[in-house]
Design a protein around this motif. Structure first.
Motif, PDB file in Angstrom:
ATOM      1  N   SER A  61       0.825  -1.206   0.000  1.00 59.90           N
ATOM      2  CA  SER A  61       0.000   0.000   0.000  1.00 59.90           C
ATOM      3  C   SER A  61       0.860   1.257   0.000  1.00 59.90           C
ATOM      4  CB  SER A  61      -0.935   0.010   1.201  1.00 59.90           C
ATOM      5  OG  SER A  61      -0.197   0.137   2.399  1.00 59.90           O
ATOM      6  N   PHE A  62       0.237   2.338  -0.428  1.00 58.67           N
ATOM      7  CA  PHE A  62       0.882   3.658  -0.439  1.00 58.67           C
ATOM      8  C   PHE A  62      -0.238   4.675  -0.261  1.00 58.67           C
ATOM      9  CE2 PHE A  62       4.257   6.465  -0.879  1.00 58.67           C
ATOM     10  CZ  PHE A  62       4.117   7.353  -1.933  1.00 58.67           C
ATOM     11  N   HIS A  63      -0.713   4.808   0.947  1.00 61.66           N
ATOM     12  CA  HIS A  63      -1.862   5.662   1.230  1.00 61.66           C
ATOM     13  C   HIS A  63      -1.439   7.118   1.409  1.00 61.66           C
ATOM     14  CE1 HIS A  63      -3.923   1.978   1.425  1.00 61.66           C
ATOM     15  NE2 HIS A  63      -3.816   1.728   2.723  1.00 61.66           N
ATOM     16  N   LEU A  64      -2.288   7.999   0.939  1.00 64.56           N
ATOM     17  CA  LEU A  64      -2.046   9.449   1.018  1.00 64.56           C
ATOM     18  C   LEU A  64      -2.863  10.035   2.162  1.00 64.56           C
ATOM     19  CD1 LEU A  64      -0.757  11.923  -0.545  1.00 64.56           C
ATOM     20  CD2 LEU A  64      -2.982  12.125  -1.696  1.00 64.56           C
ATOM     21  N   ARG A  65      -2.280  11.003   2.877  1.00 69.46           N
ATOM     22  CA  ARG A  65      -2.965  11.597   4.017  1.00 69.46           C
ATOM     23  C   ARG A  65      -2.783  13.104   4.016  1.00 69.46           C
ATOM     24  NH1 ARG A  65      -0.100   7.292   7.357  1.00 69.46           N
ATOM     25  NH2 ARG A  65       1.467   8.902   7.738  1.00 69.46           N
ATOM     26  N   LYS A  66      -3.783  13.759   4.607  1.00 72.45           N
ATOM     27  CA  LYS A  66      -3.646  15.174   4.909  1.00 72.45           C
ATOM     28  C   LYS A  66      -4.404  15.442   6.194  1.00 72.45           C
ATOM     29  CE  LYS A  66      -3.802  19.855   3.099  1.00 72.45           C
ATOM     30  NZ  LYS A  66      -4.012  20.753   1.936  1.00 72.45           N
ATOM     31  N   ALA A  67      -3.802  16.179   7.102  1.00 73.53           N
ATOM     32  CA  ALA A  67      -4.379  16.363   8.438  1.00 73.53           C
ATOM     33  C   ALA A  67      -5.601  17.280   8.417  1.00 73.53           C
ATOM     34  CB  ALA A  67      -3.320  16.925   9.384  1.00 73.53           C
ATOM     35  N   SER A  68      -5.575  18.304   7.568  1.00 72.62           N
ATOM     36  CA  SER A  68      -6.662  19.275   7.559  1.00 72.62           C
ATOM     37  C   SER A  68      -6.887  19.740   6.124  1.00 72.62           C
ATOM     38  CB  SER A  68      -6.322  20.463   8.456  1.00 72.62           C
ATOM     39  OG  SER A  68      -7.359  21.427   8.419  1.00 72.62           O
ATOM     40  N   VAL A  69      -8.020  19.381   5.572  1.00 70.11           N
ATOM     41  CA  VAL A  69      -8.302  19.628   4.162  1.00 70.11           C
ATOM     42  C   VAL A  69      -8.797  21.057   3.951  1.00 70.11           C
ATOM     43  CG1 VAL A  69      -9.840  18.982   2.276  1.00 70.11           C
ATOM     44  CG2 VAL A  69      -8.780  17.219   3.647  1.00 70.11           C
ATOM     45  N   HIS A  70      -8.367  21.648   2.854  1.00 74.80           N
ATOM     46  CA  HIS A  70      -8.793  22.982   2.461  1.00 74.80           C
ATOM     47  C   HIS A  70      -9.671  22.872   1.218  1.00 74.80           C
ATOM     48  CE1 HIS A  70      -8.119  27.098   0.742  1.00 74.80           C
ATOM     49  NE2 HIS A  70      -8.206  27.425   2.027  1.00 74.80           N
ATOM     50  N   TRP A  71     -10.513  23.870   0.976  1.00 72.04           N
ATOM     51  CA  TRP A  71     -11.418  23.811  -0.180  1.00 72.04           C
ATOM     52  C   TRP A  71     -10.617  23.667  -1.482  1.00 72.04           C
ATOM     53  CZ3 TRP A  71     -10.757  27.240  -4.076  1.00 72.04           C
ATOM     54  CH2 TRP A  71     -10.079  28.433  -3.772  1.00 72.04           C
ATOM     55  N   SER A  72      -9.394  24.186  -1.505  1.00 69.93           N
ATOM     56  CA  SER A  72      -8.590  24.119  -2.723  1.00 69.93           C
ATOM     57  C   SER A  72      -8.077  22.705  -3.017  1.00 69.93           C
ATOM     58  CB  SER A  72      -7.403  25.078  -2.618  1.00 69.93           C
ATOM     59  OG  SER A  72      -6.598  24.734  -1.509  1.00 69.93           O
ATOM     60  N   ASP A  73      -8.304  21.776  -2.102  1.00 70.09           N
ATOM     61  CA  ASP A  73      -7.901  20.385  -2.337  1.00 70.09           C
ATOM     62  C   ASP A  73      -8.931  19.622  -3.154  1.00 70.09           C
ATOM     63  OD1 ASP A  73      -6.620  20.377   1.016  1.00 70.09           O
ATOM     64  OD2 ASP A  73      -5.493  20.616  -0.860  1.00 70.09           O
ATOM     65  N   TRP A  74      -9.984  20.291  -3.553  1.00 67.51           N
ATOM     66  CA  TRP A  74     -11.002  19.697  -4.421  1.00 67.51           C
ATOM     67  C   TRP A  74     -10.327  19.358  -5.748  1.00 67.51           C
ATOM     68  CZ3 TRP A  74     -16.693  20.791  -3.710  1.00 67.51           C
ATOM     69  CH2 TRP A  74     -17.476  20.161  -4.688  1.00 67.51           C
ATOM     70  N   ALA A  75     -10.211  18.023  -6.032  1.00 65.85           N
ATOM     71  CA  ALA A  75      -9.421  17.580  -7.187  1.00 65.85           C
ATOM     72  C   ALA A  75      -9.558  16.063  -7.344  1.00 65.85           C
ATOM     73  CB  ALA A  75      -7.953  17.942  -7.006  1.00 65.85           C
ATOM     74  N   VAL A  76      -8.916  15.550  -8.377  1.00 67.32           N
ATOM     75  CA  VAL A  76      -8.801  14.103  -8.554  1.00 67.32           C
ATOM     76  C   VAL A  76      -7.362  13.706  -8.245  1.00 67.32           C
ATOM     77  CG1 VAL A  76      -9.078  12.152 -10.119  1.00 67.32           C
ATOM     78  CG2 VAL A  76     -10.584  14.145 -10.332  1.00 67.32           C
ATOM     79  N   TYR A  77      -7.201  12.657  -7.466  1.00 62.96           N
ATOM     80  CA  TYR A  77      -5.886  12.222  -7.014  1.00 62.96           C
ATOM     81  C   TYR A  77      -5.570  10.849  -7.605  1.00 62.96           C
ATOM     82  CZ  TYR A  77      -6.220  16.074  -3.772  1.00 62.96           C
ATOM     83  OH  TYR A  77      -6.338  17.335  -3.246  1.00 62.96           O
ATOM     84  N   PHE A  78      -4.385  10.761  -8.194  1.00 58.28           N
ATOM     85  CA  PHE A  78      -3.958   9.525  -8.843  1.00 58.28           C
ATOM     86  C   PHE A  78      -2.740   8.958  -8.149  1.00 58.28           C
ATOM     87  CE2 PHE A  78      -6.566   9.458 -12.627  1.00 58.28           C
ATOM     88  CZ  PHE A  78      -6.905  10.783 -12.821  1.00 58.28           C
ATOM     89  N   CYS A  79      -2.782   7.679  -7.887  1.00 58.48           N
ATOM     90  CA  CYS A  79      -1.624   6.933  -7.429  1.00 58.48           C
ATOM     91  C   CYS A  79      -0.998   6.263  -8.645  1.00 58.48           C
ATOM     92  CB  CYS A  79      -2.059   5.893  -6.404  1.00 58.48           C
ATOM     93  SG  CYS A  79      -0.735   4.930  -5.664  1.00 58.48           S
TER      94      CYS A  79
END
Lengths: 114, 113
Positions: free
Chosen positions: B73-91
């Motif tokens: 596995s290679f999981h992605l994390r962020k402690a506190s999300v901001h509205w600008s993180d609205w996106a598609v994330y690719f591994c």
């Protein structure tokens, strides 16, 4: 920051039409790639190149040709476009060419084949 | 052949909440792994990448990812999300020498106030 420019931004053609998608990178990268992005499939590699005059086949090459005329310019050609080639196309470049390479992407070309 | 699975097609999160995006890979040998982000109407941009070494990798904009060989596995994390993180994330996992990357299908993240 690496710059990769794709043109056109949008293209509409008819079945059987001839389409050329252009990509230019201005950072002297040796490696360039063409991907297509489709819902349910993610990004899939079409063709890639190690340098001017070099071409390599990717994972979904059928119906596509590519040409790398200079270090900067990489073209994707659809000589007999079909509706199945309606997609969002991305070009990318890399200078490292190794397993840790970072790909720099253009903003994409949305192609519609009617 | 190598492959990447992102089991969550869509994730909705409140602004300020934490975020975890899952990624499972299949690769024979030692993988090199990446997370890319695609903001609306833009190309993909690198968030972070993993080389063999420290399993926790820091990226841009407060993102980090943790590699686990035992879990593939290679999981992605962020402690506190901001509205600008609205996106598609690719591994993605690196192919052999200069053969590009193999991408997962992506996870679409929506951020609400």
């Amino acid at each position: 920051e690496a710059a990769v420019t794709q043109s056109p931004r949008n293209k509409v053609t008819v079945t059987g039409g001839n389409v050329t998608l252009s990509c230019r990178q201005t950072n002297s990268h040796n490696y360039m790639y063409w991907y297509r992005q489709d819902t349910g499939h993610g990004l899939r590699l079409i063709h890639y190149s190690y340098g001017a005059g070099n071409l390599q086949i990717g994972d979904v090459p059928d119906g596509y040709k590519a040409t790398r005329t200079t270090q900067e310019d990489f073209f994707l050609l659809l000589e007999l476009a079909s509706p199945s080639q309606t997609s969002l196309y991305f070009c990318a470049s890399s200078d490292q060419g190794g397993r840790a390479e970072t790909l720099y992407f253009g903003s994409g070309t949305r192609l519609t084949v009617l | 052949a190598q492959s990447v699975t992102q089991p969550d097609a869509r994730v909705t999160v409140s602004e300020g909440a934490s975020l975890q995006l899952r990624c499972k890979y299949s690769y024979f040998g030692t993988p090199y792994l990446f997370w890319y982000v695609q903001y609306p109407r833009q190309g993909l941009q690198l968030l972070l990448k993993y080389y063999p070494g420290d399993p926790v990798v820091q990226g841009v904009n407060g993102f980090e990812a943790e590699f686990s060989k035992s879990n593939s596995s290679f999981h992605l994390r962020k402690a506190s999300v901001h509205w600008s993180d609205w996106a598609v994330y690719f591994c993605a996992v690196s192919n052999n020498y200069a053969q590009g990357l193999t991408f997962g299908l992506g996870t679409r993240v929506s951020v609400f106030p």
